[in-house]
Design an enzyme around this catalytic site. Structure first.
Site, PDB file in Angstrom:
ATOM      1  N   LYS A   3       0.756  -1.270  -0.065  1.00 14.94           N
ATOM      2  CA  LYS A   3       0.028   0.162   0.040  1.00 14.94           C
ATOM      3  C   LYS A   3       0.937   1.199  -0.004  1.00 14.94           C
ATOM      4  O   LYS A   3       2.076   1.233   0.240  1.00 14.94           O
ATOM      5  CB  LYS A   3      -1.029  -0.044   1.340  1.00 14.94           C
ATOM      6  CG  LYS A   3      -1.629  -1.298   1.170  1.00 14.94           C
ATOM      7  CD  LYS A   3      -2.810  -1.142   0.165  1.00 14.94           C
ATOM      8  CE  LYS A   3      -3.523  -2.682  -0.091  1.00 14.94           C
ATOM      9  NZ  LYS A   3      -4.084  -3.351   0.695  1.00 14.94           N
TER      10      LYS A   3
HETATM   11  C1  LIG Z   1      -5.172  -4.551   0.999  1.00 10.84           C
HETATM   12  C2  LIG Z   1      -6.754  -4.445   0.991  1.00 10.84           C
HETATM   13  C3  LIG Z   1      -7.421  -4.932   2.063  1.00 10.84           C
HETATM   14  C4  LIG Z   1      -6.850  -5.550   3.249  1.00 10.84           C
HETATM   15  O1  LIG Z   1      -5.810  -4.845   4.136  1.00 10.84           O
HETATM   16  P1  LIG Z   1      -4.780  -5.877   4.762  1.00 10.84           P
HETATM   17  O2  LIG Z   1      -4.395  -4.649   5.686  1.00 10.84           O
HETATM   18  O3  LIG Z   1      -3.844  -6.517   3.895  1.00 10.84           O
HETATM   19  O4  LIG Z   1      -5.624  -6.625   5.686  1.00 10.84           O
HETATM   20  C5  LIG Z   1      -8.528  -4.739   1.841  1.00 10.84           C
HETATM   21  N1  LIG Z   1      -9.530  -4.181   0.893  1.00 10.84           N
HETATM   22  C6  LIG Z   1      -8.595  -3.971  -0.193  1.00 10.84           C
HETATM   23  C7  LIG Z   1      -9.547  -3.342  -1.351  1.00 10.84           C
HETATM   24  C8  LIG Z   1      -7.356  -4.088  -0.201  1.00 10.84           C
HETATM   25  O5  LIG Z   1      -6.856  -3.832  -1.422  1.00 10.84           O
END
Ligand SMILES: *Cc1c(COP(=O)(O)O)cnc(C)c1O
Length: 406
Positions: free
Chosen positions: A199
């Protein structure tokens, strides 16, 4: 040829390493002063009312479904086009994910939400796909509409207090994005960020629940309740218990283990401090560079990332190719890989994944999700992607498209 332009490596520099080492040497490595400081800074940054940091974005979403009392017999509306976490957390809660098709901009279609609402609907989870905010004015107006609110059947104290469907934004991609002058986190009732390694802002794993509940909710009190819920229902956290004479505690409910550590928070503190002027700035430059280059090609369909009302967080560059099918897209991707550039697809629509397919969701019911997916190629965007590499990505994409379309 091996891959020499990866898709999205994390930015880990000396400043982050120093801050993590500081935590490691401090004698306190789990939830403590740095997590609390990171929460305060996130609240100040996005402008919502209170923040709870969690072990992941998924944990944050799941915690808030549990907090709202979502369970067996309930329905939660999600877009068909998202990462599986959005729907998996609904399955964990015991409720049924009700999928809705998306718009051309990859975000959930509000008219689709409207048609999907029933007396069992408890929550809507819009996803700011690739960092582009959803139509929050329309979504917030819809849940507050008297005829929609009249369908709502509250079953818990929290549901009673809200008196309508909860909007729980999956803002995993959108920290730093704007909608009508306000930041993601401050656009609806609750938003959840993810700080997973891929992210924009990362703590390796991690997440944040942004509380922005309307009156009569006391968001500070809700924050304190959630601290307990996210830590086994225990009335005191580990740090508090280390204080002299403060070892006793009680357990109020069978809570979860979803807390963030100070090691994670130390990365987040460094990244948040420089996020707008540094990370977002660089990502925007890369987006602009791609857009300028691909606008010369009639086969290229460019993503919306800046409009009159919305500014993206520039998380993923969603290039689409006009008039191709899924197989051609896959061949183009292989050609790009063979030129040493890593690309990706965000995302395979949920109804195409075995678990959901076996639950009788049908991709034919989500034609825009399928069309977007079948023609989409996500391009590398990361802090250390310099101009020379951006040019190489563009060259690899143009060469690969032209080779496979002729
Ligand atoms: C990455 C992601 C998540 C979950 O995040 P984590 O921190 O990996 O649990 C939820 N929704 C979307 C659309 C994502 O891309």
């Amino acid at each position: 040829m091996s891959i020499d332009i990866p898709f999205s490596p994390p930015r880990m520099d000396q400043k982050i390493i120093d801050e993590v080492i500081d935590t490691l040497k401090s004698g306190w490595i789990t939830t403590g002063p740095k997590t609390k400081l990171f929460e305060k800074r996130l609240t100040a940054y996005a402008g919502h009312k209170a923040t709870l940091c969690t072990s992941s974005g998924s944990a944050g979403l799941e915690l808030m479904l549990k907090w709202f009392g979502v369970g067996e017999g309930d329905e939660v509306i999600v877009p068909a086009y998202t990462y599986s976490a959005t729907a998996n957390v609904v399955v964990h809660s015991g409720a049924k994910p009700v999928m809705v098709d998306v718009n051309d901009d990859f975000n959930i279609a509000v008219d689709g939400i409207k048609k999907a609402i029933t007396t069992r609907t408890k929550v809507i989870i819009p996803v700011d796909l690739a960092g582009f905010p959803c139509d929050y004015d329309a979504i917030n107006a819809l849940v507050n509409d008297a005829s929609v609110a009249a369908l709502f059947k509250p079953a818990t104290a929290e549901q009673q207090e809200l008196g309508r469907i909860l909007v729980l934004a999956d803002a995993a991609h959108s920290i730093g994005a704007h909608y009508k002058g306000r930041r993601s986190g401050n656009l609806t009732d609750i938003s959840v960020f993810s700080f997973h390694a891929v992210k924009n802002m990362t703590t390796a794993e991690g997440g944040a629940v942004c509380l922005n509940l309307p009156d009569p909710f006391d968001n500070e009190q809700t924050y304190r309740d959630l601290c307990i819920k996210a830590l086994h229902g225990q009335t005191k956290d580990a740090l508090t218990k280390t204080q002299i004479g403060n070892w006793q505690y009680d357990v109020l409910e069978a809570g979860y283990k979803y807390n963030m550590t100070d090691i994670q928070a130390s990365m987040g503190l460094v990244e948040l401090e420089r996020y707008d002027r540094d990370m977002l700035q660089r990502r925007k430059e890369i987006f602009d560079h791609y857009t300028k280059a691909f606008s010369a090609y009639p086969w290229a369909q460019l993503p919306a990332y800046e409009t009159a009302d919305k500014t993206s967080s520039y998380h993923v560059y969603l290039l689409r190719i006009h008039h191709i099918d899924e197989e051609t897209r896959n061949r183009i991707m292989q050609s790009i890989f063979s030129r040493g550039v890593a690309v990706n697809v965000h995302f395979i629509p949920l109804p195409m994944l075995s678990y959901y397919k076996n639950k009788a969701y049908r991709i034919e019911d989500y034609p825009i999700a399928y069309d977007n997916f079948s023609r989409e190629i996500s391009l590398p965007v990361y802090y250390d992607l310099d101009e020379e590499k951006v040019k190489r990505v563009i060259k690899a994409v143009v060469g690969s498209v032209e080779e496979n379309m002729s």
